[in-house]
Every structure is written in structure tokens, then in C-alpha cells.
Design a protein around this motif. Structure first.
Motif, short mmCIF file in Angstrom:
data_model
loop_
_atom_site.label_atom_id
_atom_site.label_comp_id
_atom_site.label_asym_id
_atom_site.label_seq_id
_atom_site.Cartn_x
_atom_site.Cartn_y
_atom_site.Cartn_z
N ASP A 9 -35.55 -68.59 -18.77
CA ASP A 9 -35.18 -69.01 -19.94
C ASP A 9 -35.60 -70.06 -20.65
O ASP A 9 -34.87 -71.19 -20.11
N ALA A 10 -36.34 -70.28 -21.36
CA ALA A 10 -36.92 -71.33 -22.27
C ALA A 10 -36.37 -71.48 -23.49
O ALA A 10 -36.67 -72.44 -24.20
N VAL A 11 -35.40 -70.56 -24.02
CA VAL A 11 -35.05 -70.51 -25.34
C VAL A 11 -33.61 -71.17 -25.52
O VAL A 11 -33.40 -71.74 -26.34
N GLY A 12 -32.51 -70.42 -24.67
CA GLY A 12 -31.38 -70.76 -24.92
C GLY A 12 -30.62 -69.99 -26.08
O GLY A 12 -31.06 -69.09 -26.75
N GLY A 13 -29.58 -70.78 -26.44
CA GLY A 13 -28.93 -70.39 -27.78
C GLY A 13 -28.36 -68.82 -27.62
O GLY A 13 -27.89 -68.35 -26.61
N ASP A 14 -28.48 -68.29 -28.90
CA ASP A 14 -28.19 -66.76 -28.99
C ASP A 14 -28.87 -65.80 -28.13
O ASP A 14 -28.46 -64.90 -27.62
N LEU A 15 -30.00 -66.27 -27.66
CA LEU A 15 -30.67 -65.43 -26.68
C LEU A 15 -30.20 -65.29 -25.22
O LEU A 15 -30.37 -64.30 -24.53
N LEU A 16 -29.18 -66.16 -24.85
CA LEU A 16 -28.81 -66.08 -23.60
C LEU A 16 -28.03 -64.96 -23.33
O LEU A 16 -28.07 -64.21 -22.15
#
Length: 305
Positions: A198-205
Motif C-alpha cells: 500500500d502506497a496510499v494510506g488514509g481511508d484506503l487502508l
């Protein structure tokens, strides 16, 4: 020399004329030929309380050295922790490596740092042959290499997750070897996977953890923050692993060097293909940042002084 700077949070970025710095102990003065633009630096410009030096990945020719390992004329790539958006930059010698013959400065700045993050995150996931992988930020400078590396490490199925299926992203990610491409806001992320990078984090977790099969692993290497509910891990015996490239570089230089060698070997064999979204002039640094902020980039964004 010319250098890009900004005076307050959010910019604007502008060019200024400053003296060429001198290399101190443990440093290399490099005439920059290519400068990698990264999401963490872009985020700091828009979010940090105080202006920061625009550092990062540099490739070019050594013109001065505070170490004996490198000499003037050597072609190198490495990290600048000070002002890197400039005609000349100071690199940390311990985090610098030679650029092999036949590779360009753009190849080097696209492959090495982003490739190290992609390779390190993949190794942290401890993938077994035949497992399924999900890569978020799959069209990014790191993500597009992670998709290829997961396939090279024997993934039976590779899913690329991107911000939107438009802008040619789906075709780009499939061209890297992904079997499926999904958008972050998709209601159905398909069959479960064994690991997520995961390179995005935030709500995408949350959806990333949901996408894991029982016993699956999520490797988080994003600067985007976010949190995961312990219950979501408990019910499926899932795990989250944090990965930071800087820690490896500082504390395990031998491993860092082996990973660099592995990346260059894969590149020389034609197995790993770094992609460049665009090459921007130094005075167009704001346009380079905009390409990343808009999530429109397909591969690495590079400045060319």
C-alpha cells in the motif's frame, strides 16, 4: 546556479540564483542530470508548517567529493537531504551508488530509489510463489515497479489499484503485467489476495485490509497516514507491516547495496522496465508537482536541469 524554492506552505515554486555548494565530509557534489519528483516531497510543500528544502533522488556527474569512494567524473545516483531541485546538489555518499554503463540518468533516478522502495516493500510481505498480490498506487513511480516485481517474484495474480480507470491508467497497469485493474472507489475489489503493498494510506487502508484473504499481510509504506481497526485484523488473522526505506539505508547498508544490485541486474536483463511519465525543465517544477497532485502520472515524474 539555479535552485527551486518556495517561501510558504503551498508555494508557489520559483527559481533563484545561489552559489554552488561545496562537498563536506561524507558528501558528493553532483551536477544534476535528472531529479526524481516524489509524493512525500509534494505533500510536504502543501502540508508542512514551514518551508523545507526540496530534496530527493538525484542522478548526475560527480564534480566534487568529500569521500574517497567516488571521484570527479563518476556517474552516480543517490539521495539529497538538502536542496535537490537545482543544477548542483549534495548527496549523502553512503546512500549513493554508481550508474552502470548503458543506463541513463533518467533510468537511474527512475529505477533506484523508487525501485528500492518497491523491492523492499515486496520483501517485507514475504511473498510465496503462487500467491496473489494487490498493489495500490499501481501507476505511480514506485507502484509501477512493484507490479512488475510482484510478477517476477512468482505472483499468480496481480491486481493494480489506481485512483481512476481513466487517463490511460488501466491500460498502462495491465501493460506492466497486472491481471486486473480496479479503482479505489470500486465496490468490488475482486477475489481476496494474500498480500497488499500500500502506497496510499488514509481511508484506503480499510478496503485494503478487507481485500486480504485470511492470514494475509498488508505492507504500509505510505506517507498518507491512516489507521486500521484491530478487530479487522483479528477476525482474519491478518497483519500489517510497516516499511521505511530510510531505516534500511541507515542501519543495514549491506542489504541496501544488495537490493540495488538486484534492481540493476533485472534492468540489464530487460525484466524490469522503469517508465517515465514526463521530463520537466527545472523552471517547470510546479507542473511536475501538479502531475503528481492530480494523480495523472503514469510512472515516474522527472526534472531535467
Amino acid at each position: 546556479m539555479r535552485r527551486v524554492r518556495y517561501e510558504h506552505t503551498g508555494g508557489p515554486l520559483f527559481l533563484e540564483d545561489v552559489p554552488v555548494p561545496a562537498a563536506g565530509p561524507g558528501e558528493l557534489l553532483v551536477r544534476a542530470e535528472a531529479i526524481g519528483v516524489t509524493l512525500p516531497i509534494v505533500r510536504k510543500v502543501t502540508e508542512a508548517a514551514e518551508p523545507i528544502p526540496l530534496g530527493g533522488e538525484i542522478a548526475g556527474e560527480v564534480v566534487g567529493a568529500g569521500v574517497t569512494r567516488f571521484a570527479a567524473g563518476d556517474r552516480v545516483t543517490g539521495l539529497c537531504f538538502g536542496h535537490g531541485y537545482a543544477d548542483y546538489a549534495l548527496l549523502n555518499a553512503t546512500m549513493t551508488s554508481p550508474v552502470p554503463a548503458g543506463a541513463s540518468a533518467v533510468d537511474a533516478v527512475t529505477l533506484v530509489r523508487s525501485g528500492l522502495v518497491a523491492l523492499g516493500a515486496l520483501k517485507a510481505a514475504r511473498p510465496a510463489p503462487g500467491e496473489a498480490a494487490l498493489i495500490t498506487g499501481a501507476a505511480s513511480g514506485v507502484g509501477h515497479l512493484a507490479v512488475q516485481l510482484a510478477r517476477l517474484r512468482g505472483a499468480s495474480r496481480v491486481v493494480g489499484a489506481v485512483s481512476a480507470l481513466a487517463l490511460g491508467k488501466a491500460e498502462f497497469v495491465r501493460g506492466l503485467g497486472a491481471d486486473e485493474v480496479i479503482a479505489y472507489d470500486s465496490e468490488d475489489w475482486g477475489e481476496p489476495v494474500d498480500y497488499v503493498l500500500d502506497a496510499v494510506g488514509g481511508d484506503l487502508l480499510t478496503p485494503a485490509v478487507t481485500a486480504l484473504a485470511p492470514g494475509g499481510r498488508l505492507v504500509a509504506y505510505s506517507s498518507g497516514g491512516g489507521s486500521v481497526r484491530a478487530y479487522d485484523l483479528l477476525v482474519g488473522a491478518k497483519s500489517v507491516i510497516g516499511f521505511q526505506m530510510a531505516r534500511i539505508a541507515r542501519n543495514e547498508p549491506g542489504r541496501y547495496e544488495r537490493w540495488r544490485g538486484e534492481l540493476w541486474r533485472l534492468f540489464a536483463e530487460g525484466a524490469l522496465r522503469p517508465a517515465v511519465h514526463g521530463e520537466f525543465a527545472l523552471e517547470d517544477a510546479a507542473k511536475a508537482h501538479a502531475a503528481i497532485e492530480s494523480r495523472s502520472n503514469l510512472g515516474k515524474v522527472v526534472l531535467r536541469p
